[in-house]
Design an enzyme around this catalytic site. Structure first.
Site, short mmCIF file in Angstrom:
data_model
loop_
_atom_site.label_atom_id
_atom_site.label_comp_id
_atom_site.label_asym_id
_atom_site.label_seq_id
_atom_site.Cartn_x
_atom_site.Cartn_y
_atom_site.Cartn_z
N HIS A 107 0.85 -1.21 0.00
CA HIS A 107 0.00 0.00 0.00
C HIS A 107 0.88 1.26 0.00
CE1 HIS A 107 -3.03 -2.68 2.32
NE2 HIS A 107 -3.61 -2.42 1.17
N LYS A 123 -18.37 -5.47 8.08
CA LYS A 123 -17.13 -6.25 7.97
C LYS A 123 -16.39 -6.15 9.30
CE LYS A 123 -13.36 -6.58 4.64
NZ LYS A 123 -12.73 -5.94 3.48
N ARG A 157 -2.56 -6.21 -8.19
CA ARG A 157 -1.51 -7.23 -8.06
C ARG A 157 -1.68 -8.25 -9.19
NH1 ARG A 157 -3.24 -7.93 -2.00
NH2 ARG A 157 -5.10 -7.30 -3.09
N SER A 170 -3.03 -7.84 2.98
CA SER A 170 -3.28 -7.63 4.41
C SER A 170 -3.75 -8.92 5.06
CB SER A 170 -4.36 -6.55 4.61
OG SER A 170 -3.94 -5.34 4.07
P1 ADP Z 1 -10.01 -3.44 -0.04
O1 ADP Z 1 -10.70 -4.13 1.08
O2 ADP Z 1 -10.72 -2.22 -0.55
O3 ADP Z 1 -9.51 -4.33 -1.16
P2 ADP Z 1 -7.22 -3.27 0.76
O4 ADP Z 1 -6.68 -2.51 1.93
O5 ADP Z 1 -7.06 -4.74 0.78
O6 ADP Z 1 -8.73 -2.81 0.69
O7 ADP Z 1 -6.59 -2.73 -0.58
C1 ADP Z 1 -6.73 -1.37 -0.97
C2 ADP Z 1 -6.16 -1.22 -2.37
O8 ADP Z 1 -4.77 -1.51 -2.35
C3 ADP Z 1 -6.75 -2.19 -3.40
O9 ADP Z 1 -6.82 -1.53 -4.64
C4 ADP Z 1 -5.77 -3.32 -3.44
O10 ADP Z 1 -5.79 -3.99 -4.69
C5 ADP Z 1 -4.47 -2.55 -3.25
N1 ADP Z 1 -3.43 -3.39 -2.69
C6 ADP Z 1 -3.51 -4.29 -1.70
N2 ADP Z 1 -2.33 -4.87 -1.46
C7 ADP Z 1 -1.46 -4.34 -2.36
C8 ADP Z 1 -0.08 -4.57 -2.68
N3 ADP Z 1 0.62 -5.50 -2.05
N4 ADP Z 1 0.48 -3.81 -3.64
C9 ADP Z 1 -0.26 -2.91 -4.31
N5 ADP Z 1 -1.56 -2.66 -4.10
C10 ADP Z 1 -2.16 -3.37 -3.13
#
Ligand code: ADP
Length: 163
Positions: free
Chosen positions: A17, A41, A90, A128
């Protein structure tokens, strides 16, 4: 001024992120990292604490703000006059879900554009959910999350783990 919103759960924020936030902050005049507060959630880390962690991890970027929101992402974006949503992609796994979500947001608000940024090569397989699972089983995630997040996860593990 182009403001971009980067929405997500960030539960917890990972180096993947942060890589996206760093890169987006160089492309847009202002980036708002928007933490979704979804009452349906179950959170792993309470949203107030996620807000503190994300703020701490992005403090070095002057044009980045952090907020928590409920409801539709496009409504949040409109309320901040943001015309761009940023999402990270990803390898393979994110495409279908992100494509559907961007189409839905386009239907809801045609003026708002979703821009996808490819995950950094080191972070393609970082999520995450994987971080939570490994950390709670006592695995070392110090190389894939920021230091403050790692410290928080260690504390959570200690408090749930029997002595
Ligand atoms: P959500 O529940 O909205 O998917 P996340 O916190 O999991 O929230 O992810 C937020 C954004 O960051 C999403 O667009 C996700 O694809 C992206 N994301 C998650 N992990 C990574 C990563 N390792 N590298 C780049 N982008 C990521």
């Amino acid at each position: 001024m182009t403001t971009a919103v980067y929405p997500g759960s960030f539960d917890p924020i990972t180096l993947g992120h942060i890589d996206i936030v760093n890169r987006a902050s160089r492309l847009f005049e202002k980036v708002i990292v928007a933490i979704v507060k979804n009452p349906n959630k179950k959170s792993f880390i309470p949203f107030e604490d996620r807000m503190d962690l994300v703020s701490e991890c992005t403090r070095h970027l002057e044009n980045v703000e952090v907020e928590v929101f409920e409801g539709l992402t496009v409504d949040f974006a409109k309320s901040h006059r943001a015309k761009v949503l940023i999402r990270g992609l990803r390898a393979v796994s994110d495409f279908e879900y992100e494509f559907k979500m961007s189409q839905m947001n386009k239907n809801l608000s045609p003026d708002i554009e979703t821009i996808f940024m490819m995950a950094g090569t080191d972070y393609q397989f970082l999520s995450s959910s994987m971080v939570k699972e490994v950390a709670m089983l006592g695995g070392d995630v110090s190389k894939i999350v920021p230091k403050v997040v790692h410290e928080r996860l260690v504390k959570m593990r200690e408090s749930t783990c029997c002595t």
